[in-house]
Write a protein that holds these residues in place. Sequence first.
Motif, PDB file in Angstrom:
ATOM      1  N   SER A 229       0.712  -1.185   0.018  1.00  0.00           N
ATOM      2  CA  SER A 229       0.037  -0.005  -0.021  1.00  0.00           C
ATOM      3  C   SER A 229       0.893   1.486  -0.062  1.00  0.00           C
ATOM      4  CB  SER A 229      -1.055   0.081   1.301  1.00  0.00           C
ATOM      5  OG  SER A 229      -0.137   0.022   2.191  1.00  0.00           O
ATOM      6  N   ARG A 230       1.914   0.983   0.325  1.00  0.00           N
ATOM      7  CA  ARG A 230       2.942   2.401   0.589  1.00  0.00           C
ATOM      8  C   ARG A 230       3.896   2.583  -0.571  1.00  0.00           C
ATOM      9  NH1 ARG A 230       6.445   1.695   5.640  1.00  0.00           N
ATOM     10  NH2 ARG A 230       6.989   3.853   5.260  1.00  0.00           N
ATOM     11  N   PHE A 231       4.248   1.382  -1.571  1.00  0.00           N
ATOM     12  CA  PHE A 231       5.190   1.577  -2.315  1.00  0.00           C
ATOM     13  C   PHE A 231       4.803   1.054  -3.584  1.00  0.00           C
ATOM     14  CE2 PHE A 231       7.978   1.882   1.623  1.00  0.00           C
ATOM     15  CZ  PHE A 231       8.547   3.013   1.414  1.00  0.00           C
ATOM     16  N   SER A 232       3.862  -0.028  -3.553  1.00  0.00           N
ATOM     17  CA  SER A 232       3.750  -0.728  -4.809  1.00  0.00           C
ATOM     18  C   SER A 232       2.766  -0.052  -5.743  1.00  0.00           C
ATOM     19  CB  SER A 232       3.221  -2.218  -4.676  1.00  0.00           C
ATOM     20  OG  SER A 232       3.161  -2.954  -5.669  1.00  0.00           O
ATOM     21  N   PRO A 233       3.171   0.408  -7.065  1.00  0.00           N
ATOM     22  CA  PRO A 233       2.273   1.359  -7.845  1.00  0.00           C
ATOM     23  C   PRO A 233       1.066   0.394  -8.287  1.00  0.00           C
ATOM     24  CG  PRO A 233       4.546   1.419  -8.604  1.00  0.00           C
ATOM     25  CD  PRO A 233       4.665   0.283  -7.502  1.00  0.00           C
ATOM     26  N   ARG A 234       0.953  -0.887  -8.404  1.00  0.00           N
ATOM     27  CA  ARG A 234       0.083  -1.790  -8.998  1.00  0.00           C
ATOM     28  C   ARG A 234      -1.081  -1.744  -7.686  1.00  0.00           C
ATOM     29  NH1 ARG A 234       2.701  -6.735 -12.538  1.00  0.00           N
ATOM     30  NH2 ARG A 234       3.650  -5.271 -14.075  1.00  0.00           N
ATOM     31  N   PHE A 235      -0.716  -1.335  -6.734  1.00  0.00           N
ATOM     32  CA  PHE A 235      -1.847  -1.599  -5.482  1.00  0.00           C
ATOM     33  C   PHE A 235      -2.523  -0.254  -5.209  1.00  0.00           C
ATOM     34  CE2 PHE A 235       0.366  -5.553  -4.944  1.00  0.00           C
ATOM     35  CZ  PHE A 235      -0.529  -6.622  -4.296  1.00  0.00           C
ATOM     36  N   GLN A 236      -2.036   0.721  -6.157  1.00  0.00           N
ATOM     37  CA  GLN A 236      -2.580   2.122  -5.390  1.00  0.00           C
ATOM     38  C   GLN A 236      -3.480   2.852  -6.633  1.00  0.00           C
ATOM     39  OE1 GLN A 236       1.243   4.061  -5.001  1.00  0.00           O
ATOM     40  NE2 GLN A 236       1.658   2.763  -3.311  1.00  0.00           N
ATOM     41  N   GLY A 237      -4.674   3.496  -6.073  1.00  0.00           N
ATOM     42  CA  GLY A 237      -5.368   4.322  -6.946  1.00  0.00           C
ATOM     43  C   GLY A 237      -6.005   3.542  -8.115  1.00  0.00           C
ATOM     44  N   GLU A 238      -5.977   4.213  -9.316  1.00  0.00           N
ATOM     45  CA  GLU A 238      -6.776   3.671 -10.468  1.00  0.00           C
ATOM     46  C   GLU A 238      -6.038   2.439 -10.803  1.00  0.00           C
ATOM     47  OE1 GLU A 238      -9.392   4.528 -12.308  1.00  0.00           O
ATOM     48  OE2 GLU A 238      -9.625   5.985 -10.621  1.00  0.00           O
ATOM     49  N   ASN A 239      -4.871   2.177 -10.728  1.00  0.00           N
ATOM     50  CA  ASN A 239      -3.900   0.824 -11.083  1.00  0.00           C
ATOM     51  C   ASN A 239      -4.706  -0.501 -10.465  1.00  0.00           C
ATOM     52  OD1 ASN A 239      -2.156   2.306 -12.631  1.00  0.00           O
ATOM     53  ND2 ASN A 239      -0.615   2.411 -11.177  1.00  0.00           N
ATOM     54  N   PHE A 240      -4.950  -0.059  -8.882  1.00  0.00           N
ATOM     55  CA  PHE A 240      -5.579  -1.174  -8.337  1.00  0.00           C
ATOM     56  C   PHE A 240      -6.942  -1.398  -8.956  1.00  0.00           C
ATOM     57  CE2 PHE A 240      -8.155  -3.050  -5.019  1.00  0.00           C
ATOM     58  CZ  PHE A 240      -7.363  -3.672  -4.187  1.00  0.00           C
ATOM     59  N   LYS A 241      -7.686  -0.524  -9.345  1.00  0.00           N
ATOM     60  CA  LYS A 241      -9.049  -1.058  -9.869  1.00  0.00           C
ATOM     61  C   LYS A 241      -8.909  -1.575 -11.213  1.00  0.00           C
ATOM     62  CE  LYS A 241     -11.273   3.279  -7.678  1.00  0.00           C
ATOM     63  NZ  LYS A 241     -11.884   4.637  -8.198  1.00  0.00           N
ATOM     64  N   ARG A 242      -7.853  -1.093 -11.833  1.00  0.00           N
ATOM     65  CA  ARG A 242      -7.807  -1.834 -13.469  1.00  0.00           C
ATOM     66  C   ARG A 242      -7.318  -3.408 -13.029  1.00  0.00           C
ATOM     67  NH1 ARG A 242      -4.013   1.994 -16.620  1.00  0.00           N
ATOM     68  NH2 ARG A 242      -4.243   0.161 -17.969  1.00  0.00           N
ATOM     69  N   ASN A 243      -6.659  -3.428 -12.045  1.00  0.00           N
ATOM     70  CA  ASN A 243      -5.957  -4.877 -11.892  1.00  0.00           C
ATOM     71  C   ASN A 243      -7.089  -5.579 -11.174  1.00  0.00           C
ATOM     72  OD1 ASN A 243      -3.363  -4.122 -13.128  1.00  0.00           O
ATOM     73  ND2 ASN A 243      -2.594  -3.497 -11.139  1.00  0.00           N
ATOM     74  N   LEU A 244      -7.886  -5.046 -10.487  1.00  0.00           N
ATOM     75  CA  LEU A 244      -8.907  -5.953  -9.928  1.00  0.00           C
ATOM     76  C   LEU A 244      -9.786  -6.457 -10.965  1.00  0.00           C
ATOM     77  CD1 LEU A 244      -9.920  -6.413  -7.015  1.00  0.00           C
ATOM     78  CD2 LEU A 244     -11.482  -4.781  -7.142  1.00  0.00           C
ATOM     79  N   GLU A 245      -9.994  -5.751 -12.109  1.00  0.00           N
ATOM     80  CA  GLU A 245     -10.855  -6.181 -13.218  1.00  0.00           C
ATOM     81  C   GLU A 245     -10.276  -7.443 -13.833  1.00  0.00           C
ATOM     82  OE1 GLU A 245     -11.237  -3.089 -15.871  1.00  0.00           O
ATOM     83  OE2 GLU A 245     -12.469  -1.838 -14.742  1.00  0.00           O
ATOM     84  N   LEU A 246      -8.859  -7.646 -13.801  1.00  0.00           N
ATOM     85  CA  LEU A 246      -8.151  -8.913 -14.279  1.00  0.00           C
ATOM     86  C   LEU A 246      -8.351  -9.970 -13.300  1.00  0.00           C
ATOM     87  CD1 LEU A 246      -4.579  -7.306 -15.452  1.00  0.00           C
ATOM     88  CD2 LEU A 246      -6.479  -8.082 -17.062  1.00  0.00           C
ATOM     89  N   VAL A 247      -8.364  -9.624 -12.067  1.00  0.00           N
ATOM     90  CA  VAL A 247      -8.244 -10.807 -10.940  1.00  0.00           C
ATOM     91  C   VAL A 247      -9.854 -11.206 -11.044  1.00  0.00           C
ATOM     92  CG1 VAL A 247      -8.107 -11.132  -8.483  1.00  0.00           C
ATOM     93  CG2 VAL A 247      -6.355  -9.703  -9.497  1.00  0.00           C
ATOM     94  N   GLU A 248     -10.726 -10.529 -11.025  1.00  0.00           N
ATOM     95  CA  GLU A 248     -12.310 -11.093 -11.134  1.00  0.00           C
ATOM     96  C   GLU A 248     -12.112 -12.177 -12.234  1.00  0.00           C
ATOM     97  OE1 GLU A 248     -14.693 -10.379  -9.234  1.00  0.00           O
ATOM     98  OE2 GLU A 248     -13.518  -9.388  -8.119  1.00  0.00           O
ATOM     99  N   LYS A 249     -11.516 -12.066 -13.470  1.00  0.00           N
ATOM    100  CA  LYS A 249     -11.651 -12.962 -14.443  1.00  0.00           C
ATOM    101  C   LYS A 249     -10.915 -14.400 -13.978  1.00  0.00           C
ATOM    102  CE  LYS A 249     -11.828  -9.681 -18.079  1.00  0.00           C
ATOM    103  NZ  LYS A 249     -11.253  -9.185 -19.237  1.00  0.00           N
ATOM    104  N   VAL A 250      -9.843 -14.361 -13.152  1.00  0.00           N
ATOM    105  CA  VAL A 250      -9.271 -15.435 -12.562  1.00  0.00           C
ATOM    106  C   VAL A 250     -10.076 -16.040 -11.557  1.00  0.00           C
ATOM    107  CG1 VAL A 250      -7.336 -16.249 -10.998  1.00  0.00           C
ATOM    108  CG2 VAL A 250      -6.895 -14.324 -12.654  1.00  0.00           C
ATOM    109  N   LYS A 251     -10.879 -15.264 -10.894  1.00  0.00           N
ATOM    110  CA  LYS A 251     -11.681 -15.922  -9.713  1.00  0.00           C
ATOM    111  C   LYS A 251     -12.791 -16.613 -10.576  1.00  0.00           C
ATOM    112  CE  LYS A 251     -12.756 -12.805  -6.502  1.00  0.00           C
ATOM    113  NZ  LYS A 251     -13.181 -11.925  -5.445  1.00  0.00           N
ATOM    114  N   GLN A 252     -13.290 -15.984 -11.622  1.00  0.00           N
ATOM    115  CA  GLN A 252     -14.770 -16.780 -12.240  1.00  0.00           C
ATOM    116  C   GLN A 252     -14.101 -17.841 -12.842  1.00  0.00           C
ATOM    117  OE1 GLN A 252     -15.825 -13.767 -15.312  1.00  0.00           O
ATOM    118  NE2 GLN A 252     -16.284 -12.075 -13.483  1.00  0.00           N
ATOM    119  N   MET A 253     -12.685 -17.938 -13.580  1.00  0.00           N
ATOM    120  CA  MET A 253     -12.115 -19.237 -14.046  1.00  0.00           C
ATOM    121  C   MET A 253     -12.025 -20.327 -12.943  1.00  0.00           C
ATOM    122  SD  MET A 253      -9.637 -18.072 -17.139  1.00  0.00           S
ATOM    123  CE  MET A 253      -9.230 -19.946 -17.324  1.00  0.00           C
ATOM    124  N   ALA A 254     -11.645 -19.832 -11.798  1.00  0.00           N
ATOM    125  CA  ALA A 254     -11.062 -20.698 -10.644  1.00  0.00           C
ATOM    126  C   ALA A 254     -12.474 -21.289  -9.991  1.00  0.00           C
ATOM    127  CB  ALA A 254     -10.526 -19.840  -9.517  1.00  0.00           C
TER     128      ALA A 254
END
Length: 331
Positions: A229-254
Amino acid sequence: MKTRVLGHNGPTLSAIGLGCMGMSEFYAGRDDAESIATLHHALDQGLNFLDTADVYGPHTNEVLIGKAIAGRRADVFIATKFGILRDPTNEAVRGVSGRPEYVKSSCDASLKRLGIEQIDLYYQHRVDKTVPIEDTVGAMAELVKSGKVRYLGLSEASAATIDRACKVHPIAALQSEYSLWTRDPEVTGTLAACRRNGVSLVAYSPLGRGFLTGAFAKPEDLPADDYRSRFSPRFQGENFKRNLELVEKVKQMAQAKGTSAAQLALAWVLAQGDDIIPIPGTKRRTYLDVNIAALDLVLSAAELAELNAVFTPDAAAGLRYPESFIASVNV
């Protein structure tokens, strides 16, 4: 426990390892008692490949591993690393050293903290641009000759560096971040360099620092003092929201396959080749069992193709490290 061979005609290890960094630092919720219980549980399950580094803590993770493996040295294959220098007054500031004298002193210090006489796999954690790789690996090779180290490795090195290093001494492993959302080893040519040199790829953060498990729904789910939360760009702001969309597809497949997102993500890494050994990190026995179970998950060609279509090399939003850290990878 399923197994894989490290490097060219190297030792046979558990097909999945255990990254121990989070037991001591960077991720919130340190619990040494549970971490040691997790390490013992891993060894009891036949998972014998433990990964640490002198920079984790710093130093405290090696001490923890040493305490956990006391009396069980024959059951474990220990990998540790040298080369990252930390500013004690600013955790975001790091340096790198590959100087031969530093290599040797770091090895002696790690051996003492781990309480062992020989390191199984010794990595250069990051390549030092100011020191020829031939000099650094030459010093590492002397450690092999003296019996202090069994096998040598590099971490986040470029294809050209791997080729040069292998001319000095056999390199058993390249450790690099590799997962559904970090396909860099394929793009940069480092995976190809590993394969032409008989080097195994040890994939750290194969679960995207936990993001690919589907455990986080919003940035606030991470503690304020957590590295992500402090340093990783992928876990912050808009990046988090966009990456969450990817993960939702993994969850659906799983869900459709009757497994978990974590196991699906790990199974994808495992399916990329027998010369790849993922080392997901955890400090809890429950999650360790989930990760080990991924070894029994078989993905069809169609499922692999579907995952590859979703997670193209440029699919993830944001850099995998802060800008200040990126300069030290793929060197």
